[in-house]
Design an enzyme around this catalytic site. Sequence first.
Site, short mmCIF file in Angstrom:
data_model
loop_
_atom_site.label_atom_id
_atom_site.label_comp_id
_atom_site.label_asym_id
_atom_site.label_seq_id
_atom_site.Cartn_x
_atom_site.Cartn_y
_atom_site.Cartn_z
N VAL A 132 0.84 -1.20 0.00
CA VAL A 132 0.00 0.00 0.00
C VAL A 132 0.87 1.24 0.00
CG1 VAL A 132 -1.73 1.30 1.30
CG2 VAL A 132 -1.89 -1.19 1.16
N ASP A 133 1.98 1.21 0.73
CA ASP A 133 2.82 2.41 0.85
C ASP A 133 3.39 2.84 -0.50
OD1 ASP A 133 4.29 0.09 0.76
OD2 ASP A 133 5.65 0.61 2.39
#
Length: 678
Positions: A397-398
């Site tokens: 996600v990052d």
Amino acid sequence: MDSDQIKEKRDFSRPSEHLVNQSLSLAMDYTWDKMQLDEHWRGEALCNVTITAEQVFLFQCLGKSPIPDAELYKRYILSEQKDDGSWPLVTKCHGDISASCEAYLALKILGMSPSCQEMTKARQFILKAGGVSKVRLLTRISFARFGLFHWDAVPHLPAELILLPPSLKFNLHRLSPWARSTLIPLLVITHHRPIYALPNGRSVANDFLDELWVDPTHKMTSHSSLFTSRELDPTELLFSGLDTALSYIGGLRRFPLRKKALRYCIQWILNNLEQPGECPEISLPIHNNILALLLEGFSQDSPAVKVGMEAIKRFTCQDETGKRLQTCESPVWDTALMIRAICDLGWNTYDDRLEKSIDWLSKLHMPKIRGGLPGFRTQKVLRGLSFQHDKNITPGVDDTVAVLLSMLHQNSSKIKSDTVLRAVMWICEMQNSDGGWGAFNTDNKQWLNKTPLKALRHSSTTDLTGYVLEALGMVLNIASQKDSEDLRLWLAQTKVLGVIATASQRAVRYLAQEQEESGRWYGRWSAGYLHGTSAAISGLAWFADGDNWVKDMITSAVSWIKEVQNLDGGWGEGFESCNDRQMAGKGYSTPSQTSWAIMCLLEELDPDDASIRAGINYLLAQQQDTSLKRQGASWEESNYTCTASPGSLYLRSQLSSHYFPIMALGRYRKAMLCTHAD
């Protein structure tokens, strides 16, 4: 010290517009000079000496004698030694017993005499800290491979863990990718319990490090401390009890399912090594993957082992300090943040170089996730689209959020692309039930971190949630523009806006619950509260208009940021705040942390505010001009500011101290032009 004295030490004068412009100009010269292949950026991810020590251990296990580039490895390890003889996990921090023991063993393997001054000082520190018996689990396993610990002094890791179905609360799908890639080869290694030779020979009770034991006649030390903390915890007691039971039955090593479990482990390793470009992006698991394959009958000339050895070279760096290994690579993150910084300073967003870097990121999208555990279907949360480099295994996600923000800042019309839309939807699917986001899996439970291997789970974090909220807020803002009626209709038809709005509301509530009374937030991925607070504000700022509740959260956080500003005008925080809240916002000033704080303040305050002035002056003063080498100018910081694994592994990104100051200076210049145009 009273307030008058504090003011005298800070430079509250208004920064010269000329100096700000000159600083950004030099910074851009450096930026383009560091561009790789005219398309992306890749900075070194510096870490402590343990990763390099593990490389020395691998060579020793493989029987490489003499060890290649021994003098270069030795020089680097010695360059990291502190005056008290220890090696720390973080620069300017106290020595760490595990890192010191690993460095000592590596140096001794490399030929350093125990009687030399450096080794004597190291030995004195280690013995004063309790000796080698106090090292953490992963160090114990590394030492057990040489007979320096008895294998019974290591917790049992039954290979049958890989066979546990996803329906159980504890299964390998719930572990973070870092933990999974670390644990699976260890299941093979701890099954075989190998004993490799050291320079003094091969022995199940090797005396090669006897000088590091407080009492070398009692080496069968208990590992119960690896399970239990100071406070009595039922979950930790459960794992301790299970380990004790496994000891009585031989760790299930003769269990009928063991062969099947080992076969699954090896298949997982091969899935991660044999396919081109699919090696893990962290170096330690590659070391263990190689050993696991060799223990299961593969030769050093086998294709999988060769791929692993070649992959290690990607992590190797060499300069005047010697030869070392990075723990990971982060070209996606570095490139996305660098693009964001370039856009923040007002650079031409249609610059050919910038377009090439966006194209490079776009090619890394993952329309289909592979690499699940053998015999299991890929989890639903792994479907969608993410951005990763050189692999197609664990979506993050990052990285995905960083890429989204860079694309939308470079050209907001990219919101209409199928790639961006699918990435946004995938991120929303990854939201945890508490409203926040973790880096990888969804809804990982806190109790997973009670096991001997720490950091097994990645649950919701305020810093990542803040960045996701910033991306979602930006999408909603673009769609709300007057000339975006067609876009709004299209997004409404796809129901994207409703999904984003719901996810955003839940995220705001999560951040409200996580905000501490002082106004700050704790961040998981970089040094504590400064990063967590900055990231939370960056997201909440998109939802502050007309919402007094959100405004109050931001105002409270900004007040805390101002309170912890250092006397030199900068901000800094060490990793001590992870366990001691009184250390929140306290530490030596660094360019990156100062930039986070300035960007916080700019969301709430007039850019001519005294604290912002002092912070900008700090950045201008810290920039190091290297223009004589035609490389422009940048900022350096020796402090580690990124967290890979809390309590054991911290990073110092080579480029983070460059692009974050550009962001801060660029936003400051833009705010001054808008607010004080007269």
